[in-house]
Design a protein around this motif. Sequence first.
Motif, PDB file in Angstrom:
ATOM      1  N   ALA A   1     -47.321  50.287 -83.181  1.00 41.41           N
ATOM      2  CA  ALA A   1     -46.841  51.066 -84.317  1.00 41.41           C
ATOM      3  C   ALA A   1     -47.621  50.673 -85.567  1.00 41.41           C
ATOM      4  O   ALA A   1     -47.847  49.489 -85.822  1.00 41.41           O
ATOM      5  CB  ALA A   1     -45.352  50.825 -84.522  1.00 41.41           C
ATOM      6  N   ALA A   2     -48.030  51.678 -86.330  1.00 41.48           N
ATOM      7  CA  ALA A   2     -48.824  51.441 -87.532  1.00 41.48           C
ATOM      8  C   ALA A   2     -48.220  52.185 -88.718  1.00 41.48           C
ATOM      9  O   ALA A   2     -47.497  53.167 -88.527  1.00 41.48           O
ATOM     10  CB  ALA A   2     -50.256  51.915 -87.298  1.00 41.48           C
ATOM     11  N   PRO A   3     -48.521  51.767 -89.939  1.00 42.39           N
ATOM     12  CA  PRO A   3     -48.095  52.536 -91.107  1.00 42.39           C
ATOM     13  C   PRO A   3     -48.719  53.931 -91.060  1.00 42.39           C
ATOM     14  O   PRO A   3     -49.860  54.095 -90.605  1.00 42.39           O
ATOM     15  CB  PRO A   3     -48.651  51.725 -92.286  1.00 42.39           C
ATOM     16  CG  PRO A   3     -48.847  50.351 -91.749  1.00 42.39           C
ATOM     17  CD  PRO A   3     -49.203  50.526 -90.314  1.00 42.39           C
ATOM     18  N   ARG A   4     -47.980  54.910 -91.545  1.00 40.97           N
ATOM     19  CA  ARG A   4     -48.442  56.283 -91.443  1.00 40.97           C
ATOM     20  C   ARG A   4     -49.794  56.499 -92.146  1.00 40.97           C
ATOM     21  O   ARG A   4     -50.636  57.253 -91.666  1.00 40.97           O
ATOM     22  CB  ARG A   4     -47.402  57.238 -92.027  1.00 40.97           C
ATOM     23  CG  ARG A   4     -47.808  58.692 -91.888  1.00 40.97           C
ATOM     24  CD  ARG A   4     -46.636  59.639 -92.072  1.00 40.97           C
ATOM     25  NE  ARG A   4     -47.032  61.003 -91.766  1.00 40.97           N
ATOM     26  CZ  ARG A   4     -47.112  61.498 -90.537  1.00 40.97           C
ATOM     27  NH1 ARG A   4     -46.851  60.748 -89.497  1.00 40.97           N
ATOM     28  NH2 ARG A   4     -47.480  62.752 -90.345  1.00 40.97           N
ATOM     29  N   SER A   5     -49.989  55.827 -93.256  1.00 37.99           N
ATOM     30  CA  SER A   5     -51.236  55.998 -94.014  1.00 37.99           C
ATOM     31  C   SER A   5     -52.443  55.561 -93.207  1.00 37.99           C
ATOM     32  O   SER A   5     -53.541  56.084 -93.398  1.00 37.99           O
ATOM     33  CB  SER A   5     -51.159  55.208 -95.318  1.00 37.99           C
ATOM     34  OG  SER A   5     -50.965  53.831 -95.052  1.00 37.99           O
ATOM     35  N   ILE A   6     -52.222  54.612 -92.324  1.00 35.34           N
ATOM     36  CA  ILE A   6     -53.307  54.134 -91.467  1.00 35.34           C
ATOM     37  C   ILE A   6     -53.430  55.003 -90.232  1.00 35.34           C
ATOM     38  O   ILE A   6     -54.512  55.429 -89.832  1.00 35.34           O
ATOM     39  CB  ILE A   6     -53.064  52.665 -91.067  1.00 35.34           C
ATOM     40  CG1 ILE A   6     -52.999  51.784 -92.306  1.00 35.34           C
ATOM     41  CG2 ILE A   6     -54.100  52.199 -90.069  1.00 35.34           C
ATOM     42  CD1 ILE A   6     -54.268  51.799 -93.138  1.00 35.34           C
ATOM     43  N   PHE A   7     -52.296  55.293 -89.649  1.00 33.75           N
ATOM     44  CA  PHE A   7     -52.275  56.005 -88.377  1.00 33.75           C
ATOM     45  C   PHE A   7     -52.885  57.387 -88.498  1.00 33.75           C
ATOM     46  O   PHE A   7     -53.591  57.847 -87.597  1.00 33.75           O
ATOM     47  CB  PHE A   7     -50.827  56.113 -87.893  1.00 33.75           C
ATOM     48  CG  PHE A   7     -50.672  56.808 -86.581  1.00 33.75           C
ATOM     49  CD1 PHE A   7     -50.430  58.171 -86.529  1.00 33.75           C
ATOM     50  CD2 PHE A   7     -50.771  56.104 -85.400  1.00 33.75           C
ATOM     51  CE1 PHE A   7     -50.289  58.821 -85.319  1.00 33.75           C
ATOM     52  CE2 PHE A   7     -50.632  56.742 -84.175  1.00 33.75           C
ATOM     53  CZ  PHE A   7     -50.386  58.102 -84.140  1.00 33.75           C
TER      54      PHE A   7
END
Length: 116
Positions: free
Chosen positions: A23-29
């Motif tokens: 799971a990653a932060p949305r800004s990164i993903f």
Amino acid sequence: QVQLVESGGGLVQPGGSLRLSCAAPRSIFSHGAMGWHRQAPGKERELVAVIPSDADTNYADSVKGRFTISRDGAKNTVYLQMNSLKPEDTAVYYCNAYKPDEYDYWGQGTQVTVSS
């Protein structure tokens, strides 16, 4: 500090399956490539699979046809489905989020052991 949260490693018999999650932060993903790398004892870290945000997936030759990388935009999560596991797949698996000239983040690693 960006966190990539991995899960799903463990012990499995040869021929078995595991699914890793990251799971990653949305800004990164949403804007960069997501990938999985692995490092076995005494060996260098190697790319296993990568899924860019806007291009085709890519796999190491050693896992083609057995592993599948996918991403779920609703959950900001990347998966690595591993089938027909072999003892030589034993390694610590690392999630990676990468965008050239902007960022290169790594998860803490999750152990995958394939043994009877």
